[in-house]
Design a protein around this motif. Structure first.
Motif, mmCIF file in Angstrom:
data_model
loop_
_atom_site.group_PDB
_atom_site.id
_atom_site.type_symbol
_atom_site.label_atom_id
_atom_site.label_comp_id
_atom_site.label_asym_id
_atom_site.label_seq_id
_atom_site.Cartn_x
_atom_site.Cartn_y
_atom_site.Cartn_z
ATOM 1 N N ILE A 234 0.862 -1.191 0.000
ATOM 2 C CA ILE A 234 0.000 0.000 0.000
ATOM 3 C C ILE A 234 0.894 1.236 0.000
ATOM 4 C CG2 ILE A 234 -1.714 1.289 1.367
ATOM 5 C CD1 ILE A 234 -2.557 -1.532 2.499
ATOM 6 N N ASN A 235 0.631 2.166 -0.908
ATOM 7 C CA ASN A 235 1.445 3.392 -0.979
ATOM 8 C C ASN A 235 1.021 4.365 0.109
ATOM 9 O OD1 ASN A 235 3.083 3.194 -3.607
ATOM 10 N ND2 ASN A 235 1.012 2.520 -4.176
ATOM 11 N N LEU A 236 1.996 4.878 0.807
ATOM 12 C CA LEU A 236 1.717 5.860 1.861
ATOM 13 C C LEU A 236 2.321 7.182 1.466
ATOM 14 C CD1 LEU A 236 2.376 4.771 5.537
ATOM 15 C CD2 LEU A 236 0.212 5.196 4.390
ATOM 16 N N SER A 237 1.548 8.210 1.601
ATOM 17 C CA SER A 237 2.065 9.544 1.325
ATOM 18 C C SER A 237 2.718 10.074 2.609
ATOM 19 C CB SER A 237 0.870 10.374 0.894
ATOM 20 O OG SER A 237 1.076 11.688 1.173
ATOM 21 N N ALA A 238 3.743 10.928 2.430
ATOM 22 C CA ALA A 238 4.460 11.441 3.615
ATOM 23 C C ALA A 238 3.496 12.117 4.576
ATOM 24 C CB ALA A 238 5.529 12.431 3.182
ATOM 25 N N ARG A 239 2.480 12.749 4.008
ATOM 26 C CA ARG A 239 1.515 13.444 4.870
ATOM 27 C C ARG A 239 0.807 12.489 5.812
ATOM 28 N NH1 ARG A 239 -1.849 18.664 2.935
ATOM 29 N NH2 ARG A 239 -2.533 18.995 5.051
ATOM 30 N N GLN A 240 0.604 11.259 5.363
ATOM 31 C CA GLN A 240 -0.056 10.270 6.222
ATOM 32 C C GLN A 240 0.834 9.890 7.403
ATOM 33 O OE1 GLN A 240 -1.088 7.940 2.479
ATOM 34 N NE2 GLN A 240 -2.690 7.273 3.882
ATOM 35 N N LEU A 241 2.143 10.034 7.210
ATOM 36 C CA LEU A 241 3.085 9.734 8.302
ATOM 37 C C LEU A 241 3.222 10.920 9.240
ATOM 38 C CD1 LEU A 241 6.211 8.111 6.602
ATOM 39 C CD2 LEU A 241 4.571 6.978 8.071
ATOM 40 N N LEU A 247 -1.166 8.797 11.788
ATOM 41 C CA LEU A 247 -0.450 7.532 11.926
ATOM 42 C C LEU A 247 -1.215 6.594 12.868
ATOM 43 C CD1 LEU A 247 2.156 6.104 11.096
ATOM 44 C CD2 LEU A 247 3.226 7.030 13.141
ATOM 45 N N ASP A 248 -1.756 7.173 13.956
ATOM 46 C CA ASP A 248 -2.550 6.361 14.890
ATOM 47 C C ASP A 248 -3.741 5.753 14.158
ATOM 48 O OD1 ASP A 248 -0.940 6.965 17.085
ATOM 49 O OD2 ASP A 248 -1.983 8.866 17.395
ATOM 50 N N ALA A 249 -4.363 6.550 13.296
ATOM 51 C CA ALA A 249 -5.521 6.057 12.547
ATOM 52 C C ALA A 249 -5.102 4.900 11.637
ATOM 53 C CB ALA A 249 -6.130 7.186 11.729
ATOM 54 N N MET A 250 -3.938 5.026 10.982
ATOM 55 C CA MET A 250 -3.459 3.967 10.084
ATOM 56 C C MET A 250 -3.124 2.701 10.887
ATOM 57 S SD MET A 250 -3.687 5.121 7.076
ATOM 58 C CE MET A 250 -2.791 3.886 6.158
ATOM 59 N N ILE A 251 -2.492 2.899 12.050
ATOM 60 C CA ILE A 251 -2.127 1.748 12.888
ATOM 61 C C ILE A 251 -3.407 1.028 13.349
ATOM 62 C CG2 ILE A 251 -1.138 1.121 15.147
ATOM 63 C CD1 ILE A 251 1.080 3.213 14.578
ATOM 64 N N ALA A 252 -4.430 1.816 13.693
ATOM 65 C CA ALA A 252 -5.701 1.214 14.127
ATOM 66 C C ALA A 252 -6.304 0.396 12.981
ATOM 67 C CB ALA A 252 -6.660 2.307 14.580
ATOM 68 N N ILE A 253 -6.218 0.912 11.747
ATOM 69 C CA ILE A 253 -6.768 0.171 10.597
ATOM 70 C C ILE A 253 -6.040 -1.174 10.442
ATOM 71 C CG2 ILE A 253 -6.980 0.170 8.066
ATOM 72 C CD1 ILE A 253 -7.472 3.224 8.254
ATOM 73 N N VAL A 254 -4.713 -1.128 10.579
ATOM 74 C CA VAL A 254 -3.911 -2.359 10.461
ATOM 75 C C VAL A 254 -4.333 -3.350 11.555
ATOM 76 C CG1 VAL A 254 -1.576 -3.269 10.828
ATOM 77 C CG2 VAL A 254 -1.926 -1.289 9.338
ATOM 78 N N GLN A 255 -4.427 -2.845 12.795
ATOM 79 C CA GLN A 255 -4.713 -3.746 13.910
ATOM 80 C C GLN A 255 -6.139 -4.278 13.865
ATOM 81 O OE1 GLN A 255 -3.250 -1.198 17.027
ATOM 82 N NE2 GLN A 255 -1.228 -2.171 16.993
ATOM 83 N N ASN A 256 -7.071 -3.459 13.414
ATOM 84 C CA ASN A 256 -8.471 -3.913 13.374
ATOM 85 C C ASN A 256 -8.758 -4.832 12.191
ATOM 86 O OD1 ASN A 256 -8.968 -2.413 15.632
ATOM 87 N ND2 ASN A 256 -9.682 -0.617 14.495
ATOM 88 N N SER A 257 -7.835 -4.894 11.233
ATOM 89 C CA SER A 257 -8.106 -5.704 10.033
ATOM 90 C C SER A 257 -8.056 -7.203 10.331
ATOM 91 C CB SER A 257 -7.086 -5.380 8.936
ATOM 92 O OG SER A 257 -5.811 -5.910 9.277
ATOM 93 N N GLY A 258 -7.371 -7.582 11.394
ATOM 94 C CA GLY A 258 -7.254 -8.997 11.732
ATOM 95 C C GLY A 258 -6.263 -9.732 10.831
ATOM 96 N N ILE A 259 -5.589 -8.999 9.970
ATOM 97 C CA ILE A 259 -4.627 -9.628 9.046
ATOM 98 C C ILE A 259 -3.258 -9.671 9.719
ATOM 99 C CG2 ILE A 259 -3.372 -9.237 6.862
ATOM 100 C CD1 ILE A 259 -5.997 -8.134 5.760
ATOM 101 N N PRO A 260 -2.521 -10.789 9.607
ATOM 102 C CA PRO A 260 -1.167 -10.797 10.167
ATOM 103 C C PRO A 260 -0.362 -9.629 9.576
ATOM 104 C CG PRO A 260 -1.783 -12.982 9.404
ATOM 105 C CD PRO A 260 -2.867 -12.044 8.954
#
Ligand code: C2E
Ligand code: CA
Ligand code: CA
Length: 398
Positions: A234-241, A247-260
């Motif tokens: 997935i491409n991340l723009s610097a602004r998202q970092l 970044l917290d929002a992105m981390i939450a998406i990763v953690q809530n996805s249930g994907i390793p």
């Protein structure tokens, strides 16, 4: 005329800095000394309008609109100035939100007209250009924002293969804008705008959720035992970092996805982080702590220092397509690609080569030890249904 972007200039007491009627291509910051701003009376005698002291700026209006100076400036005592050239100023303005340029043009134009109730009358080429750029930008931003609201975006998936045996390793998720009446629009045409307007934040979050939802579907298809699960890039723009909270929002998406998390790979473009590299590297470390993989994208096209590269928690380095293209015709292209691959390996990263279009490219990059390959030879970016069939047609399953 001054051409350097920044220049320190000294004026002895009594000397003229600029005269009424001249075109202004420079504004000045008084480093030390003082400057008198004067206007001529009809009889030719000067009237002192004001004295500019250390730390103050003067001459800025003509710098913005390039109209003749409305007053003269002379050094009252021995004075040192820092000259700010119009070229430097406009290069800064070009990178700013066009709305700022538009507002500035408006303020300057009203100052010139001495009437705050008049509408913008862009009297110079410079002001007209600022105005036109802002209007185009505001319209395009509105279109993009409405496109997001109307859910006109979709995600395409491009296969990434193991160069060793051409088996599927994962997919890269790539945005597409399906604009009514205009067809499918490539991200090259709207990502820049999405970044300057900040719309990349909601778009990027949606994109990540969508890509992970699809990966969940791919994961649910049966895999032969011992087969490594596919990754999703997935491409991340610097602004998202860099944007607070994002970044917290992105981390939450990763953690809530249930994907390793080891199946999720974020690609970050080096040139986009240059403005705030230290903060970007800190954010990358936080992201990496979640267990996801990180890749540096478009490597070699920016100018970041190699010492930064060592501080980034990277798993992969992506050789930009421009080097793969250069490899086809030039020895030097081959040497550069070879050096990039060697450096990736030296820093403990796997290398991904993008833009592989034929078996010559494939052979050359495989010979450099690149682990992964991506390009039209293996598959173009495709809609979800096509990616699903592509996956189902893999001889060795998922
Ligand atoms: P990128 O990350 O470097 O993506 C690779 C681009 O190369 C893609 O263009 C892909 O379609 C194209 N490509 C891949 N293989 C080949 C090939 O063999 N030949 C040729 N000629 N082209 C190939 P695309 O999809 O137009 O994306 C352009 C750029 O837009 C991407 O470059 C990426 O930087 C950006 N982008 C795409 N989706 C997103 C997103 O969701 N977020 C952000 N921040 N940027 C995105
Ligand atoms: Ca990419
Ligand atoms: Ca690239």
């Amino acid at each position: 005329m001054q051409t350097a972007l920044w220049q320190r200039v000294s004026y002895p007491a009594g000397s003229r800095i600029f005269s009424e009627g001249e075109t202004g291509e420079v504004a000045y910051l008084v480093e030390n000394g003082s400057v008198g701003i004067t206007q001529e009376r009809p009889d030719g005698s000067p009237v002192l309008l004001k004295t500019v002291q250390e730390g103050e700026i003067f001459g800025e209006i003509a710098l913005v609109d390039h109209l003749p100076r409305t007053a003269s400036a002379s050094a009252i005592q021995d004075t040192v100035l820092i000259a700010i050239s119009s070229q430097f100023f406009y290069s800064k303005l070009k990178n700013a939100d066009p709305l700022l340029g538009h507002m500035l043009a408006l303020v300057v134009s009203r100052f010139r007209q001495g009437n705050s109730s008049t509408s913008l009358n862009a009297t110079t080429v410079h002001l007209a250009a600022l105005h036109d750029y802002a209007v185009t930008h505001i319209k395009a931003s509105q279109d993009l924002s409405e496109g997001i609201e109307r859910q006109e975006f979709s995600v395409f998936f491009q296969p990434v293969v193991h160069l060793q045996d051409r088996t599927l390793a994962g997919f890269e998720a790539l945005l597409r804008w399906n604009r009514p009446g205009k067809g499918l629009i490539s991200p090259g045409e709207f990502i820049g705008l999405a970044e300057t307007t900040g719309l990349i934040l909601p778009l990027g979050r949606w994109m990540t959720e969508e890509a992970l939802r699809v990966l969940q579907i791919f994961n649910s298809m049966s895999c032969p035992p011992g087969k490594t699960a596919l990754f999703m890039s997935i491409n991340l723009s610097a602004r998202q970092l860099l944007e607070p909270g994002e970044l917290d929002a992105m981390i939450a998406i990763v953690q809530n996805s249930g994907i390793p998390p080891a199946q999720i790979k974020f690609e970050i473009t080096e040139s986009m982080m240059m403005e705030n590299m230290d903060e970007a590297i800190r954010a990358m470390h936080r992201l990496k702590e979640t267990g996801v993989l990180l890749a540096i994208d478009d490597f070699g096209t920016g100018y970041s220092s190699l010492s930064y590269l060592e501080r980034m928690p990277l798993d992969n380095l992506k050789i930009d397509r421009s080097f793969v293209i250069a490899m086809r015709s030039k020895d030097s292209g081959h040497r550069i690609a070879s050096a990039i691959a060697a450096m990736a390996h030296g820093l403990g990263m796997d290398c991904i080569a993008e833009g592989i279009e034929d078996s010559n490219d494939e052979r050359a990059l495989k010979a450099l030890g690149c682990k992964y390959g991506q390009g039209y030879l293996f598959g173009k970016p495709m809609a979800f249904e096509d990616a699903l069939s592509y996956l189902q047609n893999q001889p060795q399953g998922c």
